[in-house]
Write a protein that holds these residues in place. Structure first.
Motif, PDB file in Angstrom:
ATOM      1  N   LEU A  43       5.489  -4.260  -8.064  1.00 21.23           N
ATOM      2  CA  LEU A  43       6.849  -4.190  -7.524  1.00 21.23           C
ATOM      3  C   LEU A  43       7.273  -5.539  -6.936  1.00 21.23           C
ATOM      4  O   LEU A  43       8.425  -5.944  -7.059  1.00 21.23           O
ATOM      5  CB  LEU A  43       6.932  -3.093  -6.467  1.00 21.23           C
ATOM      6  N   SER A  44       6.328  -6.220  -6.301  1.00 21.33           N
ATOM      7  CA  SER A  44       6.627  -7.543  -5.755  1.00 21.33           C
ATOM      8  C   SER A  44       7.000  -8.514  -6.865  1.00 21.33           C
ATOM      9  O   SER A  44       7.895  -9.349  -6.705  1.00 21.33           O
ATOM     10  CB  SER A  44       5.423  -8.082  -4.972  1.00 21.33           C
ATOM     11  N   SER A  45       6.311  -8.409  -8.009  1.00 25.66           N
ATOM     12  CA  SER A  45       6.634  -9.270  -9.144  1.00 25.66           C
ATOM     13  C   SER A  45       8.025  -8.969  -9.689  1.00 25.66           C
ATOM     14  O   SER A  45       8.754  -9.878 -10.098  1.00 25.66           O
ATOM     15  CB  SER A  45       5.586  -9.092 -10.257  1.00 25.66           C
ATOM     16  N   VAL A  46       8.408  -7.678  -9.685  1.00 22.71           N
ATOM     17  CA  VAL A  46       9.755  -7.297 -10.132  1.00 22.71           C
ATOM     18  C   VAL A  46      10.802  -7.911  -9.208  1.00 22.71           C
ATOM     19  O   VAL A  46      11.798  -8.494  -9.662  1.00 22.71           O
ATOM     20  CB  VAL A  46       9.901  -5.768 -10.172  1.00 22.71           C
ATOM     21  N   VAL A  47      10.583  -7.771  -7.891  1.00 25.65           N
ATOM     22  CA  VAL A  47      11.517  -8.337  -6.915  1.00 25.65           C
ATOM     23  C   VAL A  47      11.583  -9.853  -7.064  1.00 25.65           C
ATOM     24  O   VAL A  47      12.656 -10.459  -6.979  1.00 25.65           O
ATOM     25  CB  VAL A  47      11.098  -7.950  -5.485  1.00 25.65           C
ATOM     26  N   PHE A  83      -6.362   1.738   2.454  1.00 25.15           N
ATOM     27  CA  PHE A  83      -7.393   0.752   2.828  1.00 25.15           C
ATOM     28  C   PHE A  83      -6.795  -0.403   3.594  1.00 25.15           C
ATOM     29  O   PHE A  83      -7.326  -0.849   4.606  1.00 25.15           O
ATOM     30  CB  PHE A  83      -8.116   0.248   1.581  1.00 25.15           C
ATOM     31  N   VAL A  84      -5.642  -0.900   3.123  1.00 20.60           N
ATOM     32  CA  VAL A  84      -4.990  -2.011   3.808  1.00 20.60           C
ATOM     33  C   VAL A  84      -4.542  -1.594   5.200  1.00 20.60           C
ATOM     34  O   VAL A  84      -4.667  -2.324   6.180  1.00 20.60           O
ATOM     35  CB  VAL A  84      -3.804  -2.546   2.985  1.00 20.60           C
ATOM     36  N   ARG A  85      -3.993  -0.355   5.324  1.00 16.86           N
ATOM     37  CA  ARG A  85      -3.589   0.154   6.628  1.00 16.86           C
ATOM     38  C   ARG A  85      -4.774   0.219   7.588  1.00 16.86           C
ATOM     39  O   ARG A  85      -4.659  -0.038   8.764  1.00 16.86           O
ATOM     40  CB  ARG A  85      -2.944   1.532   6.502  1.00 16.86           C
ATOM     41  N   ALA A 130       5.831  -8.020  -0.099  1.00 15.63           N
ATOM     42  CA  ALA A 130       4.479  -7.752  -0.595  1.00 15.63           C
ATOM     43  C   ALA A 130       3.586  -7.101   0.463  1.00 15.63           C
ATOM     44  O   ALA A 130       2.986  -6.045   0.202  1.00 15.63           O
ATOM     45  CB  ALA A 130       3.848  -9.036  -1.127  1.00 15.63           C
ATOM     46  N   PRO A 131       3.437  -7.671   1.671  1.00 18.22           N
ATOM     47  CA  PRO A 131       2.583  -7.014   2.659  1.00 18.22           C
ATOM     48  C   PRO A 131       3.112  -5.658   3.109  1.00 18.22           C
ATOM     49  O   PRO A 131       2.320  -4.748   3.378  1.00 18.22           O
ATOM     50  CB  PRO A 131       2.554  -8.017   3.827  1.00 18.22           C
ATOM     51  N   VAL A 132       4.448  -5.498   3.169  1.00 18.44           N
ATOM     52  CA  VAL A 132       5.018  -4.206   3.559  1.00 18.44           C
ATOM     53  C   VAL A 132       4.659  -3.134   2.528  1.00 18.44           C
ATOM     54  O   VAL A 132       4.251  -2.015   2.876  1.00 18.44           O
ATOM     55  CB  VAL A 132       6.543  -4.318   3.720  1.00 18.44           C
ATOM     56  N   LEU A 133       4.802  -3.463   1.242  1.00 22.35           N
ATOM     57  CA  LEU A 133       4.470  -2.505   0.186  1.00 22.35           C
ATOM     58  C   LEU A 133       2.981  -2.176   0.177  1.00 22.35           C
ATOM     59  O   LEU A 133       2.586  -1.019  -0.057  1.00 22.35           O
ATOM     60  CB  LEU A 133       4.885  -3.064  -1.174  1.00 22.35           C
ATOM     61  N   LEU A 134       2.136  -3.166   0.439  1.00 27.72           N
ATOM     62  CA  LEU A 134       0.699  -2.914   0.495  1.00 27.72           C
ATOM     63  C   LEU A 134       0.359  -1.944   1.626  1.00 27.72           C
ATOM     64  O   LEU A 134      -0.472  -1.043   1.466  1.00 27.72           O
ATOM     65  CB  LEU A 134      -0.065  -4.226   0.675  1.00 27.72           C
TER      66      LEU A 134
END
Length: 238
Positions: A189-193, A236-238, A226-230
């Motif tokens: 999604l980050s790549s799309v944005v 795991f990231v949370r 990117a970090p918000v979507l992750l």
């Protein structure tokens, strides 16, 4: 395997933070203080830093996509990847390679110098026609296009492998695949944005005060998303 993938994400996060600082914080300071932040002698070096951090973001996009593909296609090898190898790849591809590119191009005659201009709420150059036709904009177009298109190819291959093998995997491997899917989605999604942002930037450059502000805002959103979507997608990231 999750921790190894996180090493690449941390490197990308550092590049994103630097981009957010320059396109949001520094631009905000310039607007509020009605200052260009640096004098004419310092503009070239400020642009060197800004271009370098942007190139670092661009180089990290395919690096992250490659790490996700490697984790799916060769999970055993990826799981055995040493910390030294992971960090070496991050430093070489994500930081040294863009530094080499910036050093090789920054002092070329076709490069035009940008600076923060509070009157137009963003960055300006004294020779905009040269930027458009002299080769500077073409350089950014090539780098941004590769950064946008290559991840789509790598993510596409990764998704194909996931669909081909997911049914035949055991419960433990399926759990790992679910983790990879939750990491691929925000990265894709980050790549799309990023791609949409580059199209808007290409059309908006030099179009007026609010268009210039929007360009800096899009750079900021691209790095912040990117970090918000992750965090949203990955437990795991949370």
């Amino acid at each position: 395997q999750e921790i190894i993938g996180f090493r690449f994400l941390i490197s990308m996060a550092v590049a994103d933070i630097l981009c957010m600082i320059q396109y949001a914080f520094l631009n905000g300071v310039a607007i509020l203080t009605k200052s260009r932040l640096v004098n004419e002698d310092g503009r070239s070096w400020l642009q060197f830093y800004i271009d370098y951090t942007w190139f670092a973001c661009c180089f990290h996009l395919p690096l992250i996509a490659w790490s996700r593909l490697l984790a799916i296609a060769f999970p055993h090898s990826f799981r055995l990847q040493t910390r030294q190898k992971s960090y070496s790849l991050c430093i070489l591809v994500g930081w040294i390679a863009p530094l080499i590119l910036e050093c090789a191009t920054h002092f070329q005659p076709f490069i035009t110098t940008f600076y923060f201009e509070p009157a137009i709420y963003g960055m300006a150059t004294d020779d905009f026609p040269k930027y458009i036709s002299g080769g500077h904009s073409q350089l950014f177009l090539v780098v941004n296009s590769i950064a946008a298109l290559l991840p789509f190819l790598l993510y596409g291959i990764a998704c194909f492998i996931l669909l081909q093998h997911r049914k035949s995997l055991g419960a433990s491997r399926n759990r790992l695949m679910n983790v990879e899917i939750k990491l691929i989605l925000p990265c894709a999604l980050s790549s799309v944005v990023f791609t949409l942002g580059q199209a808007a930037i290409l059309q908006g450059t030099g179009s007026g005060k609010w268009a210039t502000w929007l360009i800096c805002f899009l750079f900021f959103v691209n790095s912040a998303l990117a970090p918000v979507l992750l965090i949203i997608f990955s437990e795991f990231v949370r």
